[in-house]
Motif scaffolding. Structure first.
Motif, short mmCIF file in Angstrom:
data_model
loop_
_atom_site.label_atom_id
_atom_site.label_comp_id
_atom_site.label_asym_id
_atom_site.label_seq_id
_atom_site.Cartn_x
_atom_site.Cartn_y
_atom_site.Cartn_z
N UNK A 40 0.84 -1.21 0.00
CA UNK A 40 0.00 0.00 0.00
C UNK A 40 0.87 1.26 0.00
N UNK A 41 0.43 2.26 -0.76
CA UNK A 41 1.12 3.55 -0.78
C UNK A 41 0.55 4.43 0.32
N UNK A 42 1.40 5.22 0.91
CA UNK A 42 0.94 6.10 1.98
C UNK A 42 1.83 7.34 2.04
N UNK A 43 1.20 8.50 2.30
CA UNK A 43 1.93 9.76 2.47
C UNK A 43 1.75 10.19 3.92
N UNK A 44 2.87 10.42 4.61
CA UNK A 44 2.80 10.70 6.05
C UNK A 44 3.58 11.97 6.38
N UNK A 45 3.24 12.54 7.53
CA UNK A 45 3.92 13.72 8.04
C UNK A 45 4.41 13.40 9.45
N UNK A 46 5.73 13.46 9.67
CA UNK A 46 6.32 13.12 10.96
C UNK A 46 6.81 14.41 11.62
N UNK A 47 6.30 14.76 12.79
CA UNK A 47 6.78 15.96 13.49
C UNK A 47 8.28 15.84 13.77
N UNK A 48 9.00 16.97 13.65
CA UNK A 48 10.43 16.96 13.93
C UNK A 48 10.65 16.85 15.43
#
Length: 415
Positions: free
Chosen positions: A359-367
């Motif tokens: 599965x493709x996924x776009x994520x945002x990880x806090x610094x």
């Protein structure tokens, strides 16, 4: 090196080309077992109950054995205990059939405890229906090493059955193939099994794909115990396994004895079927049909990728003719030369395309202090297509379901 004669009884009016191929394979098997073939002996007739070939032909065979100084005769036909005894008495040398020869090769190739148990199980399965006849023959005339099965007592049949039961239980207990498959999938590996008939070039292809030296000899059954190595294509990790080659006309009990070896095929995500294109056309078609029958009965959802090996040895016209004949059995095959490396890049890409879809996924990880560790973990456990550093770390990844579930809290909307 022991000198032997290979013998074969053909049915009257049977296919001459097929008979020749069977005899050629018996010679290859004999070579694989370390024998020197010094002569061939063939007769066309219906089987004789007491001698397999005609009684008069046995006398001719005995003269042939003496003139060539042969120490053993190996028949392509399956022999009864009575036939082995009678022929050996006349020829004054050891006599065996093709199945005994294959078991002898398996025994010589077995190195692991599991492989040795499989060989013992196959020998016992071969021996079981013959026990009473062997006991009777040995009582009639003790022959040293007769059938290669040692001395027998009346209770031996029961002992064999008990031993078969114990070996089956031990093989079943030590298998763990399904659990190994689950564990490997959890570690991000997809499973690819090399399959095909003996001498199709599987071990050469295996070496070329994983860039590792493996045993490669021009003889049958160089691979008995499966060998597994990792292979990465487009950041997808695979476990590639080289398995024991198929061989024609093996009885079901022998195939079952080596089931755990074949499990490496039956539990794979992708089966890489290797075909020797230098074989005659009817043999290629037959081997493909039998291979697909085996896969259809035992595999669950595995995709088959067909590699047409040794394609570089054929003129273009002959190659195209063969491709047309086998087109229904080989959808979208890849033509390769495992020896020269021709077509291997295309083959790797085809394997990649046939792997279980991630599965493709776009994520945002806090610094944060933990973000770099998470990025490193995702590089190990997934395919990272893009990464952008800013107020947060934006990543586009492709991963198996277990990883996607763990990073869901960081997922961005697809809108």
């Amino acid at each position: 090196m022991k000198r032997i004669i290979v013998a074969q009884r053909n049915y009257p009016n049977s296919d001459t080309a097929a008979n020749s191929r069977k005899l050629a394979e018996l010679k290859e098997l004999s070579h694989a077992a370390g024998y020197m073939v010094v002569g061939t002996f063939v007769q066309s007739k219906k089987p004789d109950r007491n001698y397999q070939i005609g009684r008069g032909k046995v006398d001719e065979l005995a003269e042939f054995v003496e003139s060539l100084g042969a120490e053993k005769v190996i028949f392509n036909n399956q022999l009864s205990v009575t036939q082995i005894y009678n022929i050996s008495e006349t020829c004054r040398c050891e006599v065996m059939d093709r199945l005994q020869l294959i078991l002898e090769i398996f025994a010589a190739r077995a190195t692991t405890k599991r492989a040795k148990l499989q060989v013992e199980l196959a020998k016992l399965r071969y021996e079981l229906p013959k026990v009473k006849s062997i006991v009777s023959m040995q009582k009639k005339d003790e022959k040293q090493g007769f059938m290669g099965l040692g001395s027998y007592e009346n209770s031996h049949e029961q002992d064999i059955r008990k031993r078969i039961t114990r070996i089956r239980a031990e093989l079943q207990q030590g298998s763990g193939s399904e659990s190994q498959r689950i564990f490997r999938h959890e570690r991000g590996f997809s499973l690819v099994a090399l399959a095909g008939y003996t001498n199709a070039g599987k071990s050469t292809l295996f070496q070329s794909l994983v860039k590792e030296e493996t045993i490669i000899k021009n003889m049958l059954f160089t691979t008995l115990s499966p060998t597994t190595r990792s292979l990465t294509v487009n950041s997808r990790k695979m476990l590639l396994t080289d398995t024991v080659g198929f061989i024609e006309d093996l009885p079901h009990w022998m195939v079952d004895a080596f089931r755990s070896t074949l499990d490496e095929i039956f539990l794979a995500d992708v089966i890489l079927l290797v075909v020797d294109m230098s074989d005659p056309m009817d043999i290629i078609r037959q081997k493909l049909a039998v291979s697909h029958d085996i896969f259809r009965e035992r595999t669950e959802g595995a995709v088959i990728v067909t590699a047409l090996n040794k394609a570089d040895l054929l003129p273009d016209e002959e190659l195209q003719e063969k491709l047309e004949v086998i087109s229904s059995l080989t959808p979208a095959p890849v033509m390769i030369s495992a020896k020269s490396g021709e077509g291997l890049n295309e083959l790797k890409q085809r394997l990649y395309e046939k792997l279980p879809e991630w599965e493709h996924c776009r994520i945002s990880i806090p610094v944060s202090e933990e973000s770099i560790s998470m990025v490193s973990w995702l590089y190990d456990e997934s395919v990272v297509h893009t990464i952008e550093y800013g107020d947060s770390i934006i990543m586009e990844i492709e991963a198996r379901d277990e990883i996607i579930q763990k990073i869901k809290p960081f997922a961005l909307s697809s809108e």
